[in-house]
Design a protein around this motif. Structure first.
Motif, PDB file in Angstrom:
ATOM      1  N   PHE A 176      -2.279   8.587   7.071  1.00 53.42           N
ATOM      2  CA  PHE A 176      -1.979   7.615   6.013  1.00 53.42           C
ATOM      3  C   PHE A 176      -2.067   6.195   6.551  1.00 53.42           C
ATOM      4  N   LEU A 177      -1.530   5.967   7.748  1.00 56.84           N
ATOM      5  CA  LEU A 177      -1.589   4.632   8.334  1.00 56.84           C
ATOM      6  C   LEU A 177      -3.026   4.201   8.593  1.00 56.84           C
ATOM      7  N   LYS A 178      -3.855   5.109   9.081  1.00 53.60           N
ATOM      8  CA  LYS A 178      -5.241   4.765   9.399  1.00 53.60           C
ATOM      9  C   LYS A 178      -6.076   4.543   8.139  1.00 53.60           C
ATOM     10  N   ARG A 179      -5.805   5.313   7.100  1.00 54.51           N
ATOM     11  CA  ARG A 179      -6.688   5.302   5.940  1.00 54.51           C
ATOM     12  C   ARG A 179      -6.198   4.385   4.829  1.00 54.51           C
ATOM     13  N   ASP A 180      -4.894   4.366   4.553  1.00 55.18           N
ATOM     14  CA  ASP A 180      -4.386   3.709   3.340  1.00 55.18           C
ATOM     15  C   ASP A 180      -3.455   2.539   3.595  1.00 55.18           C
ATOM     16  N   ALA A 181      -3.039   2.301   4.846  1.00 52.02           N
ATOM     17  CA  ALA A 181      -2.010   1.291   5.094  1.00 52.02           C
ATOM     18  C   ALA A 181      -2.457  -0.101   4.646  1.00 52.02           C
ATOM     19  N   LYS A 182      -3.671  -0.516   5.030  1.00 47.43           N
ATOM     20  CA  LYS A 182      -4.147  -1.859   4.680  1.00 47.43           C
ATOM     21  C   LYS A 182      -4.259  -2.019   3.173  1.00 47.43           C
ATOM     22  N   LEU A 183      -4.755  -0.987   2.500  1.00 45.94           N
ATOM     23  CA  LEU A 183      -4.894  -1.057   1.049  1.00 45.94           C
ATOM     24  C   LEU A 183      -3.545  -1.173   0.360  1.00 45.94           C
ATOM     25  N   VAL A 184      -2.563  -0.412   0.843  1.00 44.07           N
ATOM     26  CA  VAL A 184      -1.221  -0.465   0.243  1.00 44.07           C
ATOM     27  C   VAL A 184      -0.594  -1.830   0.435  1.00 44.07           C
ATOM     28  N   LEU A 185      -0.678  -2.347   1.643  1.00 40.90           N
ATOM     29  CA  LEU A 185      -0.092  -3.663   1.918  1.00 40.90           C
ATOM     30  C   LEU A 185      -0.799  -4.757   1.131  1.00 40.90           C
ATOM     31  N   GLN A 186      -2.146  -4.676   1.017  1.00 40.44           N
ATOM     32  CA  GLN A 186      -2.887  -5.667   0.251  1.00 40.44           C
ATOM     33  C   GLN A 186      -2.506  -5.620  -1.216  1.00 40.44           C
ATOM     34  N   ARG A 187      -2.343  -4.407  -1.750  1.00 37.15           N
ATOM     35  CA  ARG A 187      -1.941  -4.268  -3.145  1.00 37.15           C
ATOM     36  C   ARG A 187      -0.552  -4.849  -3.361  1.00 37.15           C
ATOM     37  N   PHE A 188       0.322  -4.651  -2.390  1.00 43.80           N
ATOM     38  CA  PHE A 188       1.671  -5.196  -2.501  1.00 43.80           C
ATOM     39  C   PHE A 188       1.640  -6.733  -2.474  1.00 43.80           C
ATOM     40  N   VAL A 189       0.795  -7.301  -1.604  1.00 45.79           N
ATOM     41  CA  VAL A 189       0.673  -8.758  -1.530  1.00 45.79           C
ATOM     42  C   VAL A 189       0.095  -9.304  -2.827  1.00 45.79           C
ATOM     43  N   ASP A 190      -0.915  -8.618  -3.382  1.00 43.65           N
ATOM     44  CA  ASP A 190      -1.508  -9.071  -4.638  1.00 43.65           C
ATOM     45  C   ASP A 190      -0.499  -9.021  -5.770  1.00 43.65           C
ATOM     46  N   ASN A 191       0.311  -7.975  -5.785  1.00 48.28           N
ATOM     47  CA  ASN A 191       1.349  -7.886  -6.830  1.00 48.28           C
ATOM     48  C   ASN A 191       2.340  -9.029  -6.716  1.00 48.28           C
ATOM     49  N   ASP A 192       2.749  -9.329  -5.471  1.00 48.63           N
ATOM     50  CA  ASP A 192       3.665 -10.461  -5.268  1.00 48.63           C
ATOM     51  C   ASP A 192       3.022 -11.766  -5.707  1.00 48.63           C
ATOM     52  N   HIS A 193       1.731 -11.928  -5.402  1.00 48.43           N
ATOM     53  CA  HIS A 193       1.029 -13.154  -5.792  1.00 48.43           C
ATOM     54  C   HIS A 193       0.950 -13.280  -7.307  1.00 48.43           C
ATOM     55  N   ASN A 194       0.677 -12.147  -7.977  1.00 46.44           N
ATOM     56  CA  ASN A 194       0.610 -12.174  -9.439  1.00 46.44           C
ATOM     57  C   ASN A 194       1.963 -12.508 -10.043  1.00 46.44           C
ATOM     58  N   ILE A 195       3.012 -11.982  -9.422  1.00 42.62           N
ATOM     59  CA  ILE A 195       4.360 -12.283  -9.925  1.00 42.62           C
ATOM     60  C   ILE A 195       4.681 -13.757  -9.750  1.00 42.62           C
TER      61      ILE A 195
END
Length: 425
Positions: A386-405
């Motif tokens: 999960f860390l190798k495959r999805d970690a960057k995508l999850v963190l980026q999505r979280f940052v984008d959500n914060d930015h949208n908020i």
């Protein structure tokens, strides 16, 4: 005897059980079958009852009277009371259970095993072969490092394929009514079937408790407690009437064309066993129901509480981290890249979205039959992937959500400021 032997050999512990399941389908079934076999041997090998007959009766007549009374029924009269004069009164006091006790117990044993048949038939429809995966986990537990790695890879690949298949079905298929009920697309099929099986276990215990009371002619649901109290305080059955050892029997014989009616007194030695056995079943049914009820409540809480799911998976990740610190694996440095807040985000995403309820049930069964070591390796392997495959995508999505908020918040503040200026002008 061969049939009984085959029945005993059929009832075996399963690898796809949890908690009190084995108490229901395995121990209850075997215990009740053993009791049924004991009463059967007493009835058809020994003498189920013996009667006092008039002196003019021959041995054949005596045997006929005893067989007739055993088949037809007996009735109980208190020692100091007179025998009822009418046939209707005698029939109303008949003891109708002792002949059928072994057959009723055999049926009860079968009903305790039926829920696990329901579970075994439906659980395989989800695409997860629980028994095979638990067997693979057991092989991995006692295997060397290379073989262990292969077995763990098989389990992780099976889990990943199931999750991938579920996501594909969510994207390409429509939700049917039956699928909405059992939650196949949301990874809840096994969980829902398992909870239904738990409910059937509890319903079975209650129905057996009720039907046993009716079979014994007991209208008071507390009769078991009364019998237990009588035993503890030495109250004789002659006064209570519970499972009487002595009963009366009426029968007619044709002598020279005339019907002659006889009333004889019989000793029911079977009731010495029936009293203890049915008292045990009375307590056993209640015990099994309440234990299964609390176990089901505990399972529902653990399965549908986000906090408990994270806590369940976190314990295996903590064990993995301890092992990695001891062995100084290279992956240790990679984990230090993520800050505490980022690690919490990834852990929440991994536990609550990567793992479906069906996978949690599977891990609980593997942990129940193998131990923490295998589950630690399975969860650790999937965590690293999960860390190798999805970690960057999850963190980026979280940052984008914060930015949208933040953008929405700033826009809202601008609108409010504009309205205030407008109202001021």
């Amino acid at each position: 005897m061969n049939m009984l032997g085959s029945m005993f050999s059929t009832v075996k512990p399963r690898l796809d059980d949890l908690g009190t399941d084995r108490l229901n389908y395995y121990y209850s079934t075997l215990i009740i079958m053993g009791m049924s076999l004991t009463i059967t041997a007493r009835q058809y090998v020994g003498s189920p009852l013996q009667c006092w007959v008039p002196a003019q009766f021959t041995k054949a007549w005596e045997q006929y009277a005893e067989d007739y009374c055993f088949v037809y029924n007996t009735y109980w009269v208190k020692p100091n009371d007179k025998v009822p004069l009418t046939v209707e009164e005698r029939v109303s006091q008949q003891l109708i259970y002792y002949q059928w006790a072994p057959f009723i117990m055999a049926i009860e044993a079968a009903f305790f095993y039926l829920p696990v048949i329901f579970w075994s038939m439906l659980s395989t429809k989800s695409g997860i072969n629980i028994i095979k995966l638990v067997e693979t986990a057991q092989k991995a537990e006692g295997a060397e490092s290379e073989d262990r790695k292969k077995q763990i890879d098989i389990i992780c690949r099976h889990i990943s394929n199931n999750l991938r298949k579920r996501r594909t079905e969510e994207e390409t298929t429509k939700m049917a009514k039956i699928q909405r009920i059992f939650g196949m697309q949301h990874g809840k099929f096994i969980t829902n079937v398992y909870l239904v099986t738990k409910f059937i276990y509890m319903l079975n215990s209650l129905l057996q408790f009720y039907s046993t009371n009716k079979f014994l002619g007991q209208n008071d649901p507390y009769w078991g407690m009364r019998i237990l109290d009588d035993i503890l305080h030495g109250t004789d059955w002659e006064h209570s009437g519970n499972f009487p050892r002595i009963a009366m029997c009426d029968f007619q014989v044709r002598v020279l064309g005339n019907l002659q009616r006889h009333s004889i007194q019989c000793v029911l030695t079977l009731n010495m066993f029936n009293e203890k056995i049915f008292l045990f079943l009375y307590i056993w049914f209640l015990l099994v129901f309440f234990v299964t009820f609390f176990d089901s409540c505990f399972l529902i809480y653990n399965m549908f509480s986000s906090h408990k799911i994270v806590e369940f998976l976190q314990q295996f990740l903590d064990n993995q981290e301890v092992d990695e610190n001891e062995e100084k694996k290279p992956d240790e440095e990679k984990k230090k890249v993520y800050r505490k807040e980022q690690h919490a985000i990834l852990l929440s995403e991994f536990c609550l979205h990567k793992f479906t309820p069906d996978i949690i049930i599977l891990l609980k069964m593997i942990n129940n039959h193998t131990g923490d070591i295998v589950c630690t390796e399975i969860v650790g392997r999937m965590w690293n992937e999960f860390l190798k495959r999805d970690a960057k995508l999850v963190l980026q999505r979280f940052v984008d959500n914060d930015h949208n908020i933040e953008t929405k918040s700033s826009s809202l503040k601008s609108v409010q400021l504009y309205e205030e200026q407008r109202s001021f002008i």
